[in-house]
Design an enzyme around this catalytic site. Structure first.
Site, PDB file in Angstrom:
ATOM      1  N   ASN A  24       0.862  -1.186   0.000  1.00  0.00           N
ATOM      2  CA  ASN A  24       0.000   0.000   0.000  1.00  0.00           C
ATOM      3  C   ASN A  24       0.894   1.230   0.000  1.00  0.00           C
ATOM      4  O   ASN A  24       1.487   1.563   1.013  1.00  0.00           O
ATOM      5  CB  ASN A  24      -0.904  -0.023   1.244  1.00  0.00           C
ATOM      6  CG  ASN A  24      -1.721   1.254   1.381  1.00  0.00           C
ATOM      7  OD1 ASN A  24      -1.791   2.064   0.448  1.00  0.00           O
ATOM      8  ND2 ASN A  24      -2.337   1.447   2.546  1.00  0.00           N
ATOM      9  N   TRP A  25       0.982   1.889  -1.152  1.00  0.00           N
ATOM     10  CA  TRP A  25       1.891   3.031  -1.269  1.00  0.00           C
ATOM     11  C   TRP A  25       1.339   4.299  -0.632  1.00  0.00           C
ATOM     12  O   TRP A  25       2.039   5.288  -0.519  1.00  0.00           O
ATOM     13  CB  TRP A  25       2.189   3.301  -2.744  1.00  0.00           C
ATOM     14  CG  TRP A  25       3.028   2.243  -3.407  1.00  0.00           C
ATOM     15  CD1 TRP A  25       3.529   1.099  -2.829  1.00  0.00           C
ATOM     16  CD2 TRP A  25       3.485   2.239  -4.765  1.00  0.00           C
ATOM     17  NE1 TRP A  25       4.257   0.399  -3.745  1.00  0.00           N
ATOM     18  CE2 TRP A  25       4.256   1.061  -4.945  1.00  0.00           C
ATOM     19  CE3 TRP A  25       3.317   3.109  -5.844  1.00  0.00           C
ATOM     20  CZ2 TRP A  25       4.851   0.752  -6.159  1.00  0.00           C
ATOM     21  CZ3 TRP A  25       3.910   2.790  -7.054  1.00  0.00           C
ATOM     22  CH2 TRP A  25       4.671   1.630  -7.209  1.00  0.00           C
ATOM     23  N   LYS A  26       0.070   4.295  -0.276  1.00  0.00           N
ATOM     24  CA  LYS A  26      -0.581   5.501   0.274  1.00  0.00           C
ATOM     25  C   LYS A  26      -0.352   6.674  -0.691  1.00  0.00           C
ATOM     26  O   LYS A  26      -0.272   6.458  -1.894  1.00  0.00           O
ATOM     27  CB  LYS A  26      -0.069   5.766   1.684  1.00  0.00           C
ATOM     28  CG  LYS A  26      -0.175   4.500   2.561  1.00  0.00           C
ATOM     29  CD  LYS A  26       0.055   4.731   4.016  1.00  0.00           C
ATOM     30  CE  LYS A  26      -0.099   3.408   4.772  1.00  0.00           C
ATOM     31  NZ  LYS A  26       0.024   3.530   6.206  1.00  0.00           N
ATOM     32  N   HIS A  73      -9.429   1.565   5.111  1.00  0.00           N
ATOM     33  CA  HIS A  73      -8.145   1.741   5.805  1.00  0.00           C
ATOM     34  C   HIS A  73      -8.331   2.720   6.964  1.00  0.00           C
ATOM     35  O   HIS A  73      -9.112   3.662   6.861  1.00  0.00           O
ATOM     36  CB  HIS A  73      -7.100   2.264   4.810  1.00  0.00           C
ATOM     37  CG  HIS A  73      -5.709   2.198   5.369  1.00  0.00           C
ATOM     38  ND1 HIS A  73      -5.237   3.145   6.247  1.00  0.00           N
ATOM     39  CD2 HIS A  73      -4.721   1.286   5.214  1.00  0.00           C
ATOM     40  CE1 HIS A  73      -3.991   2.815   6.593  1.00  0.00           C
ATOM     41  NE2 HIS A  73      -3.663   1.699   5.979  1.00  0.00           N
ATOM     42  N   GLU A  96      -6.643   5.091   7.941  1.00  0.00           N
ATOM     43  CA  GLU A  96      -6.409   6.497   7.571  1.00  0.00           C
ATOM     44  C   GLU A  96      -7.638   7.088   6.901  1.00  0.00           C
ATOM     45  O   GLU A  96      -7.946   8.271   7.066  1.00  0.00           O
ATOM     46  CB  GLU A  96      -5.171   6.594   6.664  1.00  0.00           C
ATOM     47  CG  GLU A  96      -3.885   6.380   7.467  1.00  0.00           C
ATOM     48  CD  GLU A  96      -2.760   5.721   6.695  1.00  0.00           C
ATOM     49  OE1 GLU A  96      -2.806   5.688   5.454  1.00  0.00           O
ATOM     50  OE2 GLU A  96      -1.809   5.219   7.352  1.00  0.00           O
ATOM     51  N   GLU A 116      -4.995  -4.535  10.907  1.00  0.00           N
ATOM     52  CA  GLU A 116      -4.001  -3.471  11.031  1.00  0.00           C
ATOM     53  C   GLU A 116      -4.240  -2.711  12.332  1.00  0.00           C
ATOM     54  O   GLU A 116      -5.008  -1.738  12.359  1.00  0.00           O
ATOM     55  CB  GLU A 116      -4.122  -2.490   9.850  1.00  0.00           C
ATOM     56  CG  GLU A 116      -3.800  -3.093   8.509  1.00  0.00           C
ATOM     57  CD  GLU A 116      -3.190  -2.074   7.557  1.00  0.00           C
ATOM     58  OE1 GLU A 116      -2.135  -2.364   7.005  1.00  0.00           O
ATOM     59  OE2 GLU A 116      -3.755  -0.971   7.393  1.00  0.00           O
ATOM     60  N   GLY A 150       2.763   2.799  10.793  1.00  0.00           N
ATOM     61  CA  GLY A 150       3.685   3.914  10.609  1.00  0.00           C
ATOM     62  C   GLY A 150       4.399   4.340  11.878  1.00  0.00           C
ATOM     63  O   GLY A 150       4.996   5.417  11.943  1.00  0.00           O
ATOM     64  N   SER A 164       3.787  -1.515  10.220  1.00  0.00           N
ATOM     65  CA  SER A 164       5.244  -1.479  10.430  1.00  0.00           C
ATOM     66  C   SER A 164       5.960  -2.780  10.071  1.00  0.00           C
ATOM     67  O   SER A 164       6.939  -3.151  10.722  1.00  0.00           O
ATOM     68  CB  SER A 164       5.570  -1.086  11.879  1.00  0.00           C
ATOM     69  OG  SER A 164       5.118   0.222  12.153  1.00  0.00           O
ATOM     70  N   GLY A 180       3.041  -0.988   4.250  1.00  0.00           N
ATOM     71  CA  GLY A 180       3.022   0.421   3.879  1.00  0.00           C
ATOM     72  C   GLY A 180       4.417   0.884   3.507  1.00  0.00           C
ATOM     73  O   GLY A 180       4.921   0.598   2.416  1.00  0.00           O
ATOM     74  N   GLY A 181       5.061   1.594   4.425  1.00  0.00           N
ATOM     75  CA  GLY A 181       6.365   2.233   4.182  1.00  0.00           C
ATOM     76  C   GLY A 181       7.378   1.351   3.457  1.00  0.00           C
ATOM     77  O   GLY A 181       8.014   1.803   2.491  1.00  0.00           O
TER      78      GLY A 181
END
Ligand code: 13P
Length: 269
Positions: A24-26, A114, A116, A186, A192, A232, A253-254
């Protein structure tokens, strides 16, 4: 996805479920950067790396068309994913993107709900439910995100929060569709933050989710739903999280923004 002989995607022999590792590149990377990262990822991975889990890539919507063309023209074994959609079919909804627009780009997986989006864009369980229905309506697969906050965890409410989010997301959805869904556990406190959940946390979240699905849709549906862990994940923690009981994949993610790191995560199986 064409598979080279001997390296067809194999289900996890212990569960019969196909693993799914998703990036997931956001809101990161323009379409030129997106092309370059996917090319790097492709060069990092060998044929055998595709045998143990499906890989989906979820760029911002502006990169979907570029990645679709790249993946299809080079026959890369990546599934294209989106990060969101709107549940209406078309009309005066400025800025939104429909399920059919995504399926026309051969998008296979859509991240829905998600944390976010729930936090910054006011997505409720009701909206999540409509988005799940819209995703299935175009024969795509939702990756439904659920998870508790640190406060909820400390207050002993994890079980309630996960049950409510699962019931909310799948209410009124036909059991045979729910069986095809992916749920990403999640925990919000792990997203993050560098605070990765332990394999035991991931396992217990997955089993709360599967139990709730079983209560609502029966044991067969519960046994076919795939549950990812997200929050993470790094190349160092991926292997033990993937080995956790009831975990069928990862939502990264990251670390998915770095082709080498994401390739190491895929290879950690
Ligand atoms: P991080 O891996 O950056 O913690 O993000 C997890 C996530 O939210 C994936 O959807």
């Amino acid at each position: 996805m064409s598979a080279k002989k001997g390296y067809e995607l194999k289900p996890n022999p212990a569960t019969g479920r196909y693993r799914l590792i998703s990036g997931n590149w956001k809101m990161n990377l323009n379409h030129l950067e997106a092309i370059s990262i996917v090319q790097k990822l492709y060069f990092e991975l060998r044929d055998v790396d595709y045998a143990f889990s499906e890989i989906s890539i979820h760029p911002p919507a502006t990169s979907l068309r570029s990645l679709q063309l790249l993946i299809e023209s080079d026959r890369m074994r990546f599934s294209l994913g989106a990060q969101n959609l709107y549940f209406e079919q078309k009309g005066a909804f400025t800025g939104e993107i429909s399920a059919s627009m995504l399926s026309k780009l051969n998008v296979r997986y859509v991240i829905v709900g998600h944390s976010e989006r729930r936090k910054f864009f006011g997505e409720t369980d009701e909206i999540v439910n409509k988005k799940v229905a819209a995703t299935f309506g175009e024969a795509m697969t939702p990756i439904v995100c659920v998870g508790e906050s640190m406060q909820e965890r400390e207050d002993g409410k994890t079980d309630d929060v996960l049950s409510q989010q699962v019931r909310g997301a799948f209410g009124e959805i036909a059991p045979e569709l729910v069986a095809k869904a992916v749920v990403a556990y999640e925990p919000i406190w792990a997203i993050g933050t560098g605070l990765v959940a332990t394999p035991e946390d991931a396992s217990s979240g997955a089993s709360l989710i599967r139990d709730e699905i079983e209560r609502n849709f029966g044991v067969e549906v519960a046994n076919s739903v795939r549950i990812q862990y997200g929050g993470s994940v790094t190349p160092t923690t991926a292997a033990e999280l993937l080995a956790a009981d009831g975990v069928d994949g990862l939502l990264v993610g990251g670390a998915s923004l770095d082709a080498e790191a994401f390739a190491r995560i895929v290879r950690s199986l």
